[in-house]
Design a protein around this motif. Structure first.
Motif, short mmCIF file in Angstrom:
data_model
loop_
_atom_site.label_atom_id
_atom_site.label_comp_id
_atom_site.label_asym_id
_atom_site.label_seq_id
_atom_site.Cartn_x
_atom_site.Cartn_y
_atom_site.Cartn_z
N PHE A 164 -25.14 -19.58 -45.09
CA PHE A 164 -25.50 -19.61 -46.50
C PHE A 164 -26.06 -18.28 -47.00
CE2 PHE A 164 -25.34 -24.18 -45.51
CZ PHE A 164 -24.37 -24.53 -46.45
N THR A 165 -26.26 -17.34 -46.09
CA THR A 165 -26.54 -15.97 -46.50
C THR A 165 -25.25 -15.26 -46.88
OG1 THR A 165 -28.47 -15.85 -45.04
CG2 THR A 165 -27.50 -13.75 -45.74
N ALA A 224 -16.75 -6.61 -54.35
CA ALA A 224 -16.75 -7.21 -53.01
C ALA A 224 -17.44 -6.29 -52.01
CB ALA A 224 -15.31 -7.49 -52.57
N GLU A 225 -17.16 -5.01 -52.08
CA GLU A 225 -17.76 -4.07 -51.14
C GLU A 225 -19.27 -3.95 -51.37
OE1 GLU A 225 -15.35 -0.65 -51.90
OE2 GLU A 225 -13.83 -1.24 -50.41
N SER A 226 -19.69 -3.97 -52.64
CA SER A 226 -21.11 -3.89 -52.95
C SER A 226 -21.85 -5.12 -52.46
CB SER A 226 -21.30 -3.73 -54.47
OG SER A 226 -22.66 -3.70 -54.81
N LEU A 227 -21.28 -6.31 -52.68
CA LEU A 227 -21.89 -7.54 -52.20
C LEU A 227 -22.04 -7.52 -50.68
CD1 LEU A 227 -19.97 -10.14 -54.40
CD2 LEU A 227 -22.44 -9.74 -54.45
N ALA A 228 -20.99 -7.10 -49.99
CA ALA A 228 -21.03 -7.05 -48.53
C ALA A 228 -22.11 -6.10 -48.04
CB ALA A 228 -19.66 -6.65 -47.98
N ALA A 229 -22.23 -4.94 -48.68
CA ALA A 229 -23.24 -3.97 -48.27
C ALA A 229 -24.65 -4.55 -48.42
CB ALA A 229 -23.10 -2.69 -49.10
N ILE A 230 -24.90 -5.24 -49.53
CA ILE A 230 -26.22 -5.84 -49.76
C ILE A 230 -26.53 -6.90 -48.70
CG2 ILE A 230 -27.54 -7.32 -51.33
CD1 ILE A 230 -26.03 -5.83 -53.64
N VAL A 231 -25.55 -7.75 -48.41
CA VAL A 231 -25.76 -8.83 -47.43
C VAL A 231 -25.99 -8.25 -46.04
CG1 VAL A 231 -24.62 -10.75 -46.24
CG2 VAL A 231 -24.49 -10.57 -48.73
N LEU A 276 -29.36 -8.38 -43.65
CA LEU A 276 -29.37 -8.98 -42.31
C LEU A 276 -29.91 -8.01 -41.28
CD1 LEU A 276 -25.92 -10.83 -42.31
CD2 LEU A 276 -28.17 -11.92 -42.24
N LEU A 277 -29.48 -6.78 -41.35
CA LEU A 277 -29.87 -5.79 -40.35
C LEU A 277 -31.31 -5.33 -40.56
CD1 LEU A 277 -26.60 -3.66 -40.14
CD2 LEU A 277 -27.40 -5.43 -38.56
N ALA A 278 -31.75 -5.25 -41.79
CA ALA A 278 -33.12 -4.79 -42.07
C ALA A 278 -34.15 -5.76 -41.55
CB ALA A 278 -33.30 -4.58 -43.56
N THR A 279 -33.80 -7.03 -41.49
CA THR A 279 -34.77 -8.07 -41.12
C THR A 279 -35.40 -7.83 -39.76
OG1 THR A 279 -33.48 -9.66 -42.39
CG2 THR A 279 -35.09 -10.56 -40.88
N GLY A 280 -34.58 -7.41 -38.81
CA GLY A 280 -35.11 -7.30 -37.43
C GLY A 280 -35.24 -5.87 -36.96
N VAL A 281 -35.10 -4.90 -37.84
CA VAL A 281 -35.15 -3.51 -37.39
C VAL A 281 -36.59 -3.09 -37.10
CG1 VAL A 281 -34.76 -1.12 -38.07
CG2 VAL A 281 -33.04 -2.85 -38.58
N THR A 282 -36.80 -2.52 -35.93
CA THR A 282 -38.11 -1.97 -35.58
C THR A 282 -37.88 -0.63 -34.92
OG1 THR A 282 -38.06 -3.12 -33.45
CG2 THR A 282 -39.21 -4.21 -35.27
#
Length: 200
Positions: free
Chosen positions: A148-149, A181-188, A192-198
Motif C-alpha cells: 500500500f506504499t 510516473a518517474e516522479s512518483l516512483a522516485a518519491i516512493v 522507502l530507502l530513507a526510512t532505514g538509512v543510517t
C-alpha cells in the motif's frame, strides 16, 4: 486487430467503466456487438470472460516490467522496478481501474488477481528488499504496508480528471505522463530507502 483481441478489448472497456457487477451479460453483449449467449458459448460464463479479459491485459502489462538484474545495486533494482510498474500504468489505465476497484472487494476475483498477478509481482521485488533490509539501507516493512506504499501513487497516473483539476495540462501528453510516473516512483523509492538509512 483480430476478432478475439477486439472482443477482449471491448470487454476491458466495459468492466473498467461499469465494474464487474454493473456489467450485465446483456450489456456486455451489446457492447461487444454479439448475441446474448455469445459469452457463455465462447467462454463458459461471465466470470470466465472476466478472467480472459484480465489475463489478456495483465500478461501484456507484466511483460513490459523490467526483470531483476543481478549486476545492479538493489536500490537501483527497486527504483527501476517501481518506475517500470508506474510506466506500465500509463499504457494500461483501463486495467488499473479494474484492479483498484477489485482490491476493495473480498471476492474470488481478488483471489485470482492475488494468486496469479499480485503475489508473483511482489516476489520479483522481495530479494532486493530483503538484501536492503539486511544491509540496514531500508527499514523492515510488512508486506501489506509495502504494497500500500507502492500501489496508491499509481492513481496519480490514471486519475486524469482529478489531476487536471489540480493543474495537469489538458490534453496530457505521453511524455508528461511518463514524467509523472518517474516522479512518483522516485518519491516512493526515496521514502522507502530513507526510512532505514543510517550513516549514509
Amino acid at each position: 486487430m483480430p476478432e478475439e483481441e477486439k472482443i477482449l478489448r471491448r470487454g476491458l472497456e466495459a468492466f473498467a467503466e461499469l465494474g464487474y457487477e454493473g456489467a450485465s451479460a446483456r450489456e456486455l453483449a451489446r457492447r461487444l456487438g454479439v448475441s446474448h449467449n455469445f459469452i457463455n458459448d465462447r467462454y463458459g460464463s461471465k466470470a470466465a470472460f472476466w478472467r480472459a479479459v484480465v489475463d489478456s491485459a495483465m500478461e501484456a502489462q507484466l511483460a513490459r516490467l523490467p526483470q531483476p538484474d543481478p549486476s545492479l545495486d538493489d536500490a537501483e533494482c527497486l527504483r527501476r522496478f517501481i518506475t517500470g510498474f508506474y510506466l506500465t500504468a500509463v499504457g494500461t489505465p483501463l486495467m488499473d481501474r479494474i484492479m483498484l476497484e477489485e482490491l476493495s472487494r473480498d471476492t474470488e476475483r481478488l483471489d485470482y488477481l492475488y494468486e496469479r498477478y499480485i503475489a508473483p509481482t511482489l516476489d520479483l521485488m522481495t530479494p532486493s528488499i530483503e538484501r536492503l533490509v539486511a544491509a540496514g539501507r531500508m527499514a523492515p516493512i510488512p508486506l501489506d504496508v509495502l504494497f500500500f506504499t507502492v500501489i496508491p501513487p499509481m492513481s496519480g497516473v490514471i486519475q486524469g480528471a482529478l489531476a487536471q483539476r489540480m493543474g495537469r495540462p489538458v490534453p496530457t501528453s505521453p511524455e508528461q505522463l511518463t514524467a509523472t510516473a518517474e516522479s512518483l516512483a522516485a518519491i516512493v523509492v526515496n521514502g522507502l530507502l530513507a526510512t532505514g538509512v543510517t550513516g549514509h
